[in-house]
Design a protein around this motif. Structure first.
Motif, mmCIF file in Angstrom:
data_model
loop_
_atom_site.group_PDB
_atom_site.id
_atom_site.type_symbol
_atom_site.label_atom_id
_atom_site.label_comp_id
_atom_site.label_asym_id
_atom_site.label_seq_id
_atom_site.Cartn_x
_atom_site.Cartn_y
_atom_site.Cartn_z
ATOM 1 N N LEU A 37 6.230 -9.173 -2.106
ATOM 2 C CA LEU A 37 7.028 -7.972 -2.413
ATOM 3 C C LEU A 37 7.464 -7.255 -1.132
ATOM 4 O O LEU A 37 7.428 -6.023 -1.039
ATOM 5 C CB LEU A 37 6.245 -7.016 -3.322
ATOM 6 C CG LEU A 37 5.880 -7.573 -4.701
ATOM 7 C CD1 LEU A 37 5.123 -6.524 -5.516
ATOM 8 C CD2 LEU A 37 7.120 -8.033 -5.459
ATOM 9 N N GLN A 38 7.878 -8.032 -0.149
ATOM 10 C CA GLN A 38 8.358 -7.486 1.115
ATOM 11 C C GLN A 38 9.846 -7.805 1.265
ATOM 12 O O GLN A 38 10.238 -8.964 1.188
ATOM 13 C CB GLN A 38 7.591 -8.098 2.289
ATOM 14 C CG GLN A 38 6.119 -7.743 2.322
ATOM 15 C CD GLN A 38 5.899 -6.279 2.638
ATOM 16 O OE1 GLN A 38 6.473 -5.735 3.578
ATOM 17 N NE2 GLN A 38 5.067 -5.621 1.845
ATOM 18 N N GLN A 53 8.812 -1.033 8.480
ATOM 19 C CA GLN A 53 7.904 0.049 8.846
ATOM 20 C C GLN A 53 7.422 0.718 7.567
ATOM 21 O O GLN A 53 8.222 1.254 6.801
ATOM 22 C CB GLN A 53 8.614 1.067 9.741
ATOM 23 C CG GLN A 53 9.096 0.484 11.060
ATOM 24 C CD GLN A 53 9.829 1.507 11.907
ATOM 25 O OE1 GLN A 53 9.835 2.691 11.599
ATOM 26 N NE2 GLN A 53 10.454 1.050 12.979
ATOM 27 N N LYS A 54 6.129 0.669 7.332
ATOM 28 C CA LYS A 54 5.579 1.206 6.093
ATOM 29 C C LYS A 54 5.411 2.718 6.177
ATOM 30 O O LYS A 54 4.854 3.244 7.138
ATOM 31 C CB LYS A 54 4.233 0.544 5.786
ATOM 32 C CG LYS A 54 4.325 -0.960 5.585
ATOM 33 C CD LYS A 54 2.969 -1.562 5.286
ATOM 34 C CE LYS A 54 3.087 -3.076 5.104
ATOM 35 N NZ LYS A 54 1.766 -3.707 4.822
ATOM 36 N N GLY A 55 5.889 3.412 5.152
ATOM 37 C CA GLY A 55 5.719 4.849 5.087
ATOM 38 C C GLY A 55 4.257 5.213 4.869
ATOM 39 O O GLY A 55 3.496 4.475 4.240
ATOM 40 N N TYR A 172 8.083 1.405 1.204
ATOM 41 C CA TYR A 172 6.846 1.918 0.615
ATOM 42 C C TYR A 172 6.290 0.859 -0.335
ATOM 43 O O TYR A 172 6.650 0.811 -1.501
ATOM 44 C CB TYR A 172 7.091 3.231 -0.114
ATOM 45 C CG TYR A 172 7.426 4.378 0.806
ATOM 46 C CD1 TYR A 172 6.429 5.213 1.289
ATOM 47 C CD2 TYR A 172 8.734 4.602 1.222
ATOM 48 C CE1 TYR A 172 6.723 6.254 2.151
ATOM 49 C CE2 TYR A 172 9.047 5.637 2.091
ATOM 50 C CZ TYR A 172 8.033 6.462 2.551
ATOM 51 O OH TYR A 172 8.337 7.487 3.417
ATOM 52 N N PRO A 173 5.400 -0.008 0.159
ATOM 53 C CA PRO A 173 4.791 -1.023 -0.718
ATOM 54 C C PRO A 173 3.649 -0.416 -1.530
ATOM 55 O O PRO A 173 3.178 0.692 -1.250
ATOM 56 C CB PRO A 173 4.271 -2.055 0.282
ATOM 57 C CG PRO A 173 3.939 -1.250 1.500
ATOM 58 C CD PRO A 173 4.959 -0.137 1.554
ATOM 59 N N GLY A 174 3.201 -1.150 -2.525
ATOM 60 C CA GLY A 174 2.032 -0.720 -3.279
ATOM 61 C C GLY A 174 2.244 0.508 -4.134
ATOM 62 O O GLY A 174 1.354 1.352 -4.246
#
Length: 215
Positions: A37-38, A53-55, A172-174
């Motif tokens: 899921l990227q 870049q993850k928030g 924003y993953p997850g």
């Protein structure tokens, strides 16, 4: 959107033999997108891959119309009670997303079928791990609505998990929904917390006691 309208959308799509192959464009069907899921983005100037870049916070959420789904044995029966789901920004807009229905216990398989409820903002793609919903355009959005139905024979708890794309470089993953429990199946079969298999000896003892009382 009324429950009748949601049912009508799902019914019409199923009657037309809805197929993800009807959408030749869209999110790439790769391991990064489908399993991890990227998103896979390319800088338009350098034509090089962009590092995600993850928030640090999650200004987005997934809401469901109910925290259960009705088990079913045929595709037609599964389509009778679709769930309404939405991805919403909490004070922030987003440009893209990818969402699947997975079991909380683990695994990357995506369960069930997705049906967009808003024209032109989302589409279904066929990933190697199951049907997946993603965006169709990178315009700013505050909410995306869709319907979901289980697969025939499903007995596990599921929840929606998404990666939300704020812009080209920030994701924003997850992002998770509440867990959905199956209705029409025992807690033991569904693997719900606190449930335990009945011991054979205990069942035999109970039956023996009842017979003794009746005699």
């Amino acid at each position: 959107m009324s429950r009748f309208c949601v049912y009508l959308v799902v019914f019409c799509a199923m009657c037309c033999r809805f197929s993800v192959l009807s959408y030749p464009q869209g999110a790439p069907v790769r391991t990064e997108s489908c399993v991890n899921l990227q998103p896979v983005h390319t800088d338009p100037l350098s034509n090089q891959p962009v590092q995600n870049q993850k928030g640090t916070t999650k200004p987005y959420r997934i809401l469901v119309s109910q925290q259960q789904y009705q088990t079913c044995t045929t595709t037609q029966q599964c389509g009778l009670q679709p769930l309404q789901v939405s991805i919403q920004g909490q004070g922030g807009l987003f440009r893209g997303f990818i969402v699947q229905a997975r079991t909380p216990s683990g695994g990357s398989r995506s369960w069930g079928q997705f049906f967009p409820l808003q024209t032109g903002d989302s589409k279904v793609i066929q990933c190697q791990n199951g049907l997946t919903l993603t965006h169709t355009a990178n315009n700013d959005k505050n909410i995306v609505r869709f319907a979901w139905i289980p697969e025939p024979g499903m007995r596990d708890q599921v929840q929606f998990v998404a990666t939300v794309v704020q812009n080209l470089r920030t994701i924003y993953p997850g992002v998770y929904s509440a867990q959905l429990r199956p209705v029409g199946v025992s807690a033991i079969q569904a693997g719900l917390p606190g449930s335990a298999p009945l011991k054979t000896a205990g069942v035999i003892s109970l039956v023996t006691s009842v017979i003794a009382i009746l005699l």
